[in-house]
Design an enzyme around this catalytic site. Structure first.
Site, PDB file in Angstrom:
ATOM      1  N   LYS A 106     -20.482 113.641  54.978  1.00 26.50           N
ATOM      2  CA  LYS A 106     -19.543 114.765  54.848  1.00 26.50           C
ATOM      3  C   LYS A 106     -18.835 114.781  53.495  1.00 26.50           C
ATOM      4  CE  LYS A 106     -18.616 115.563  59.709  1.00 26.50           C
ATOM      5  NZ  LYS A 106     -17.615 115.501  60.805  1.00 26.50           N
ATOM      6  N   ASP A 158      -9.136 111.656  62.877  1.00 23.78           N
ATOM      7  CA  ASP A 158      -9.235 112.012  64.296  1.00 23.78           C
ATOM      8  C   ASP A 158      -8.692 110.899  65.182  1.00 23.78           C
ATOM      9  OD1 ASP A 158     -11.142 110.089  63.934  1.00 23.78           O
ATOM     10  OD2 ASP A 158     -12.817 111.259  64.709  1.00 23.78           O
ATOM     11  N   GLU A 204      -5.110 105.175  65.006  1.00 23.90           N
ATOM     12  CA  GLU A 204      -5.214 103.892  64.324  1.00 23.90           C
ATOM     13  C   GLU A 204      -5.093 104.106  62.809  1.00 23.90           C
ATOM     14  OE1 GLU A 204      -9.029 102.066  64.779  1.00 23.90           O
ATOM     15  OE2 GLU A 204      -8.545 100.674  63.169  1.00 23.90           O
ATOM     16  N   CYS A 262       9.630 108.246  60.490  1.00 23.24           N
ATOM     17  CA  CYS A 262       8.211 108.035  60.217  1.00 23.24           C
ATOM     18  C   CYS A 262       7.431 108.148  61.529  1.00 23.24           C
ATOM     19  CB  CYS A 262       7.980 106.682  59.534  1.00 23.24           C
ATOM     20  SG  CYS A 262       8.034 105.282  60.667  1.00 23.24           S
ATOM     21  N   CYS A 294     -11.640 116.120  70.314  1.00 25.12           N
ATOM     22  CA  CYS A 294     -12.463 117.322  70.130  1.00 25.12           C
ATOM     23  C   CYS A 294     -13.836 117.123  70.761  1.00 25.12           C
ATOM     24  CB  CYS A 294     -12.620 117.645  68.654  1.00 25.12           C
ATOM     25  SG  CYS A 294     -11.056 117.975  67.862  1.00 25.12           S
ATOM     26  N   CYS A 317      13.305 100.431  62.769  1.00 25.32           N
ATOM     27  CA  CYS A 317      11.863 100.718  62.793  1.00 25.32           C
ATOM     28  C   CYS A 317      11.115  99.713  61.912  1.00 25.32           C
ATOM     29  CB  CYS A 317      11.613 102.142  62.292  1.00 25.32           C
ATOM     30  SG  CYS A 317       9.856 102.513  62.113  1.00 25.32           S
TER      31      CYS A 317
END
Lengths: 339, 67
Positions: A81, A125, A128, A166, A181, A240
């Site tokens: 891609k 997508d 992680e 964040c 998807c 955080c």
């Protein structure tokens, strides 16, 4: 000669001055799927100086319905891609310097690249990679724009280090096993809408008009006609681990990375998430059956075929991908089917 | 009870009392969500004990990963 950017310069918040800034900017897009295609085309048409686009996958027929940079020829040739994207982007605007990287954007890569960029656009997508982008963004002070979509639903948020909360503040835990998807489908208007939100914010950042940023977590469902924009400033956490006072950037550490191993002589890759998970195999089975897949399940594992591969998902979160020795191909399948 | 959910007027069934009931009703209780009621963002713990009333304005945003 009238400049190719004349209409953008006539838009007063950008103007000639803003166009100069745009043309000297360097943006990283992570992922060259649906969102990455849309964002890359918009930024290249807008005349950014340099674009780096990274993707680990190749073009398939099922991409052509929404991934606007690719053609049947690319799918026939199984072109990576990043390369197919570069070819098309160069044809659209040859004055933009385009760097294509066929790679798995993980910690080492992102840490090495991050400080070069004015902005990172998320077109991945999976969460992680997003948690890694988030820590890199905080560590090197580079803003990033989250975008994601499934079905007719989309969501986006702009992360500005030292200003906004964040991603770790917003999520608390990393989502595992959501719809993707490849399991719940996607319609192209949901993609375009997320791209529009991301690139509007990107242009504001590139011209330095930070006061005009949306400042809200936006989400919509184009089929159910719903829209929502929520101010999430109050979720910024002092303690955080990614953006707080005593931060450790946990997602850049080895323990928090997904581990992969090629199983010798078996044409199989094992993927092991950082924490032991308790996967809901029954729910996964329901989704896969809805797609018309043949699924075998026992109390310990679930197995299904995605030709020419077979994926075996264990209750503790481990996944075996049979039919490949290629780690990045295996990770790609993992994120596409298991979120 | 009648509330405004993500900008739309919605009649919620009788058994719904808390924010967490709404999440279960829409089958998003296992997803990661941000919930705002009448302009105030709730922490995850507050989902369980925040009572809803007629005419409340609720915004629910759930995180997805696809792209």
């Amino acid at each position: 000669m009238i400049s190719r950017y004349s209409r953008q310069e006539l838009f007063s918040p950008i103007g000639k001055n803003g166009q100069k800034k745009i043309s000297s900017s360097h943006v990283l897009i992570i992922g060259a799927g649906a969102l990455g295609s849309g964002s890359a085309e918009a930024l290249v048409r807008a005349g950014i100086g340099r674009l780096t686009i990274v993707d680990r996958d190749y073009v398939e027929w099922s991409n052509l319905q929404r991934q606007q940079l690719y053609s049947e020829e690319d799918a026939k040739n199984r072109l990576p891609k990043a390369i197919a994207a570069k070819n098309r982007l160069h044809a659209i605007n040859s004055s933009v310097e385009i760097e294509a990287m066929v790679a798995d954007a993980s910690v080492q890569e992102l840490e090495a690249w991050a400080s070069k960029f004015d902005l990172i656009i998320d077109a991945t997508d999976n969460f992680e990679t997003r948690m890694i982008i988030n820590d890199v963004s905080q560590k090197y002070g580079v803003p990033w724009i989250y975008g994601a979509c499934v079905g007719s639903y989309g969501i986006s948020y702009t992360f500005i280090p030292e200003k906004t909360p964040c991603l770790a503040c917003l999520l608390e835990t990393v989502p595992l096993g959501g719809l993707t998807c490849d399991t719940a489908g996607i319609i192209s208007p949901a993609v375009s809408m997320v791209v529009s939100y991301q690139i509007s914010e990107a242009l504001k950042i590139l011209v330095g008009d930070l006061d005009s940023l949306r400042g809200k977590l936006v989400s919509f469902d184009l089929w159910k006609n719903q829209f929502s924009a929520v101010n999430v400033d109050s979720l910024k956490k002092e303690d955080c681990p990614s953006c707080g006072a005593t931060r450790s950037y946990p997602f850049l550490s080895f323990e928090n990375q997904t581990k992969t191993a090629v199983l010798c002589g078996r044409n199989t890759v094992q993927i092991r998430p950082p924490q032991t998970a308790d996967r809901d195999l029954e729910a996964l089975e329901t989704i896969l059956i809805q797609q018309g897949r043949v699924v075998q399940r026992n109390p310990f594992l679930l197995s299904f075929q995605v030709d020419p591969y077979r994926m075996v998902v264990f209750k503790d979160g481990r996944v075996l991908i049979h039919g490949t020795k290629d780690v990045s191909e295996a990770k790609s399948l993992y994120h596409r089917y298991l979120g | 009870m009648k509330v405004t959910l993500n900008g739309e007027s919605v009649q919620l069934p009788e058994h719904i009392t808390f924010v967490s009931d709404v999440l279960k009703h829409y089958n998003i209780h296992e997803k990661i969500v941000v919930v705002e009621v009448n302009g105030k963002i709730l922490s995850r713990l507050e989902h369980e004990n925040t009572r809803l009333a007629d005419n409340d304005r609720i915004e629910i945003v759930h995180f997805v990963g696809g792209g």
